[in-house]
Scaffold this motif. Structure first.
Motif, short mmCIF file in Angstrom:
data_model
loop_
_atom_site.label_atom_id
_atom_site.label_comp_id
_atom_site.label_asym_id
_atom_site.label_seq_id
_atom_site.Cartn_x
_atom_site.Cartn_y
_atom_site.Cartn_z
N GLU A 209 8.83 -5.39 6.97
CA GLU A 209 9.17 -4.79 8.27
C GLU A 209 10.60 -4.27 8.23
OE1 GLU A 209 6.58 -7.79 11.14
OE2 GLU A 209 8.70 -8.18 10.81
N ASN A 263 6.88 -0.74 9.54
CA ASN A 263 6.18 -1.80 8.81
C ASN A 263 5.38 -1.12 7.69
OD1 ASN A 263 4.17 -4.64 10.05
ND2 ASN A 263 5.27 -4.37 8.16
N PHE A 265 2.67 -1.77 4.34
CA PHE A 265 1.62 -2.73 3.98
C PHE A 265 1.03 -2.41 2.60
CE2 PHE A 265 0.90 -4.25 8.39
CZ PHE A 265 1.47 -3.22 9.12
MG MG Z 1 4.16 -4.57 12.27
#
Ligand code: MG
Ligand code: ATP
Length: 409
Positions: A209, A263, A265
């Motif tokens: 993040e 963020n 991933f």
């Molecule tokens: Mg997030």
């Protein structure tokens, strides 16, 4: 732009239900309007800021090979059932049924949609890697929508998706995007940390993040006092004052509060396995694609900027994301039109306060709206203008040529 024509007018009072600073100031200054809890109009000033934020993001994502496109927001139920997220993400999804009883989802993210695109278009390793993104609306049924535009139920997101032949390729690209995010948030001007965090309804893996330090933020992070390591409270199961797991020298300490603005991933093959997104490798063997996704919320970025950059008079924009370069305040006897034209000719974006209101009202509106440079033209200033920066109390008298030279730098 003539301020007399700008929609809407500023307001003296914040809405009664406004709790957060960004809500109060952005509404008073005329950047946003709340339709209902969590649902906002970006008014002309607000859209100008978002356009600048988006352009910074676009430039840095294009620089790492991202290709911009635009995906739909209304999705069929079936595609969300393939990964099981129709049930798993039930709480945040807005689901609807049409008059023929067909079920849909309003997009809260786009992994499944991208997977569908990939399986239609990826055949062999030669079709990879892929890096595609869009800016679009997301719908999330947020429990609390009390932090102004930081938490909308309908909000803007830039989401990038990348697909790769191997974990190694995915990780390499993930690091490139991480570096692009650092550039983006530096250009915007934030004081931020990269923080290890959980993957929520996206992945079992750890994610990263981008957290802006803000005393009123909703998140809590722990940071190392020696190196850059930082971790979100939600996955930190150690103790404060513990040795840093990365540099092994520093101590972990609690940094009170932050706001998450981005963020990323590293999702792996989980989506490809469930949605059957395979490619043939060099030996002709069938393999699932490695997948990652990367989000930034431009509307939250705008709200966060206001949270960390304001005073009791209003917002303080910086050069990078200000709605206008200059606020030209014309007082009686000033040369508003002439100076406005000269600045515009040089490509400077000017908000010209040509209104027939008191000097006091003009100055307090300029402070509220928060454009970084204010110029005052008046009878007393003659051919010159008074230059004042929003972040300072100093005034100086300059010629218009001096002003142009300052913008040329
Ligand atoms: Mg997030
Ligand atoms: P949060 O934990 O704050 O609810 P999230 O982790 O669920 O956010 P992501 O799925 O990581 O959000 O979304 C990517 C980015 O989109 C976030 O980093 C944030 O900038 C933005 N974003 C997420 N939810 C919202 C929201 N409700 N309103 C505005 N922006 C949001």
């Amino acid at each position: 732009m003539k301020q007399s024509q700008l929609f809407p007018k500023t307001r003296k009072e914040a809405p009664k239900d406004a709790e957060s600073t960004n809500h109060k100031l952005l509404v008073r200054a005329g950047f946003v309007d709340q339709l209902m809890s969590g649902s906002w109009t970006l008014l002309p000033l607000g859209l100008k800021v978002i356009t600048k934020i988006n352009q910074i993001i676009r430039e840095e994502i294009n620089a790492v090979g991202g290709q911009e496109m635009l995906m739909p927001l209304l999705h069929p139920k079936e595609i969300w059932s393939e990964t099981g997220r129709w049930d798993k993400a039930d709480e945040i999804m807005y689901k609807l049924t049409d008059s023929r009883k067909k079920e849909y989802v309003l997009s809260f993210t786009h992994e499944e949609i991208v997977m569908d695109l990939l399986r239609k278009n990826i055949k062999s390793y030669q079709d990879l890697p892929v890096s595609i993104y869009h800016f679009s609306t997301k719908f999330r049924n947020e429990l609390r929508a009390k932090s102004g535009i930081l938490r909308g139920r309908e909000f803007m997101m830039k989401d990038l998706y990348s697909a790769h032949v191997s974990e190694e390729d995915m990780v390499n690209y993930y690091e490139k995007v991480k570096a692009a995010y650092v550039k983006i948030f530096k250009r915007i001007g934030f004081n931020f940390k990269i923080v290890e965090a959980s993957g929520g309804v996206f992945t079992e893996r750890h994610t990263h993040e981008f957290q802006v330090l803000d005393a009123n933020g909703e998140d809590i992070i722990y940071v190392c006092d020696k190196c850059d390591f930082a971790v979100n409270k939600e996955i930190f199961d150690g103790n404060e004052h513990e040795k840093c797991p990365v540099c092994k020298q520093g101590k972990i300490e609690k940094k009170e509060k932050t706001v998450e603005v981005g963020n990323i991933f590293p999702l792996g093959t989980w989506y490809a396995e469930r949605m059957r997104v395979y490619f043939a490798d060099e030996k002709g063997l069938k393999k699932p694609v490695w997948f990652a996704s990367y989000g930034i919320g431009p509307t939250r970025v705008m709200g966060t900027w206001v949270e960390v950059s304001h005073d009791d008079r209003g917002i303080i924009w910086n050069k990078a994301i200000t709605p206008y370069d200059v606020h030209l305040v014309e007082l009686p006897g000033g040369k508003g039109k002439e100076i406005y034209e000269r600045l515009k000719e040089k490509g400077i974006d000017v908000l010209w306060d040509d209104r027939n209101v008191s000097a006091g009202e003009k100055f307090s509106d300029a402070d509220l709206i928060g454009i970084p440079v204010r110029l005052v033209t008046s009878e007393r200033n003659g051919e010159n203008v008074e230059w004042k920066e929003r972040s300072s109390e100093e005034n100086k008298l300059l010629s218009v040529d001096d002003v142009l030279a300052k913008f040329n730098k």
